[in-house]
Design an enzyme around this catalytic site. Structure first.
Site, PDB file in Angstrom:
ATOM      1  N   HIS A   1       0.777  -1.018  -0.029  1.00 24.07           N
ATOM      2  CA  HIS A   1      -0.409   0.223   0.228  1.00 24.07           C
ATOM      3  C   HIS A   1       0.908   1.183  -0.131  1.00 24.07           C
ATOM      4  O   HIS A   1       0.696   1.760  -0.740  1.00 24.07           O
ATOM      5  CB  HIS A   1      -0.758  -0.335   1.023  1.00 24.07           C
ATOM      6  CG  HIS A   1      -1.329  -1.134   1.387  1.00 24.07           C
ATOM      7  ND1 HIS A   1      -2.929  -1.448   1.211  1.00 24.07           N
ATOM      8  CD2 HIS A   1      -1.778  -2.581   2.361  1.00 24.07           C
ATOM      9  CE1 HIS A   1      -3.373  -2.668   1.022  1.00 24.07           C
ATOM     10  NE2 HIS A   1      -2.684  -3.139   2.115  1.00 24.07           N
TER      11      HIS A   1
HETATM   12  O1  RIB Z   1      -4.386  -0.570   5.548  1.00 22.94           O
HETATM   13  C1  RIB Z   1      -2.925  -0.198   4.795  1.00 22.94           C
HETATM   14  C2  RIB Z   1      -2.262   0.794   5.927  1.00 22.94           C
HETATM   15  O2  RIB Z   1      -2.310   0.392   6.849  1.00 22.94           O
HETATM   16  C3  RIB Z   1      -0.688   0.719   5.524  1.00 22.94           C
HETATM   17  O3  RIB Z   1      -0.690   2.126   5.501  1.00 22.94           O
HETATM   18  C4  RIB Z   1      -0.192  -0.399   6.697  1.00 22.94           C
HETATM   19  O4  RIB Z   1       0.782  -0.183   6.932  1.00 22.94           O
HETATM   20  C5  RIB Z   1      -1.219  -0.290   7.124  1.00 22.94           C
HETATM   21  O5  RIB Z   1      -0.069   0.899   8.504  1.00 22.94           O
END
Ligand code: RIB
Ligand code: CA
Length: 316
Positions: free
Chosen positions: A241
């Site tokens: 992500h």
């Molecule tokens: O939902 C994904 C996010 O939540 C990313 O930033 C992952 O590192 C968690 O923090």
């Protein structure tokens, strides 16, 4: 050259994002601030220091920020996809940091870096938005020094921590509303809808391990995270992500965006922490809705996956 500050809760995908920014010739990484999230603040801060040590970037200042949300306690979860230490239980593969955090805390570091910058700075929050909400509330005069926020968070459809909410926004909905709705700092939101489409597979992971010393170390941090996402995706792989957001922060325009006014669900119902993107508001802007945020909706996914590896490949 993107002047960049990363606000982060490392976190396996944060680790890849931080390494890409630390190694990129296209970014001037001014600082890293940490926040609670995937694991507690002490661990996210320790992980940030160690990751910069791995990348030979002990020159980048690190400051610790909020260890809890603005208003309500952080809802407990059974376990993190990132393991107890935030890095699949393998943080020990990273070098011990030879320095500590800078004094004063994250918000003070963010403010001083903005103050000193001779041109506006991009801030990439890739964890809960608590530090950013505090920065905007305490230093509103510094907003013109923020080029834009590139936020990994939210989901237009669905969620990951609940049916409707994504983890970063869910972790501090009041802070997210303050930043994404109640303020007017230009913002790109990189939601799950796109990051899930950029998931990487086993072959990509093998290429990561072959990128050299840093790639090999990052690969060693992935097993728990891959186990989580293999179950979540139904195929072997993981979702990076934060790295998707960081590529956009370094190279504006990598992601295709659509302007959408947003709101954040802050009630305590089943949708708490949901991002509500209502395209109808474009016709009724100003009825309490935010100014439009640019939501990332598409990209050249194969090119992005290759860009991520290129950003981590050992430079001869
Ligand atoms: O939902 C994904 C996010 O939540 C990313 O930033 C992952 O590192 C968690 O923090
Ligand atoms: Ca994160």
């Amino acid at each position: 050259m993107a002047r960049l500050i990363i606000d982060t809760d490392p976190g396996v995908d944060d680790a890849i994002a931080i390494a890409i920014a630390a190694l990129s010739p296209g970014s001037d990484l001014l600082g890293v601030t940490t926040v609670f999230g995937n694991v507690g603040l002490a661990k996210t801060t320790r992980n940030a220091l160690r990751l910069l040590e791995l990348c030979g970037r002990a020159d980048v200042p690190v400051a610790a920020g909020a260890d809890r949300p603005l208003v309500h306690p952080h809802a407990r979860r059974d376990s993190s996809a990132h393991g107890d230490d935030g890095l699949s239980g393998h943080a020990e593969v990273l070098p011990e940091p030879a320095r500590d955090v800078v004094a004063g805390g994250a918000v003070a570091l963010l403010a001083s870096l903005l103050e000193r910058a001779d041109q506006p700075v991009t801030i990439a929050p890739i964890g809960p938005l608590t530090n950013i909400a505090l920065l905007l509330a305490a230093y509103p005069h510094l907003k013109p020094k923020i080029e834009r926020l590139v936020v990994m968070g939210g989901a237009i459809e669905g969620g990951n921590v609940s049916a409707r909410a994504e983890f970063n926004i869910w972790s501090d909905p009041e802070a997210a509303r303050r930043v994404l709705v109640a303020d007017d700092v230009p913002c790109v939101l990189v939601p799950l809808d796109l990051t899930h489409r950029c998931a990487v597979d086993r072959a990509w992971l093998e290429d990561l391990a072959g990128c050299g010393r840093i790639g090999e170390a990052l690969h060693a941090l992935t097993p728990e995270y891959v186990r989580h996402y293999t179950a979540a995706l139904g195929v072997p792989g993981m979702v990076v992500h934060d790295a998707v957001a960081i590529v956009e922060a370094i190279t504006p325009g990598t992601l295709t965006t659509e302007s959408m006014p947003l709101d954040i669900e802050c009630s305590f119902g089943p949708s708490r922490g949901a991002v509500i993107a209502d395209r109808r508001r474009l016709a009724r802007a100003g009825d309490g809705a935010s100014g439009p945020a640019d939501v990332a909706v598409d990209t050249d996914i194969d090119q992005l996956r290759a860009l991520l590896l290129d950003g981590l490949r050992e430079r001869k």
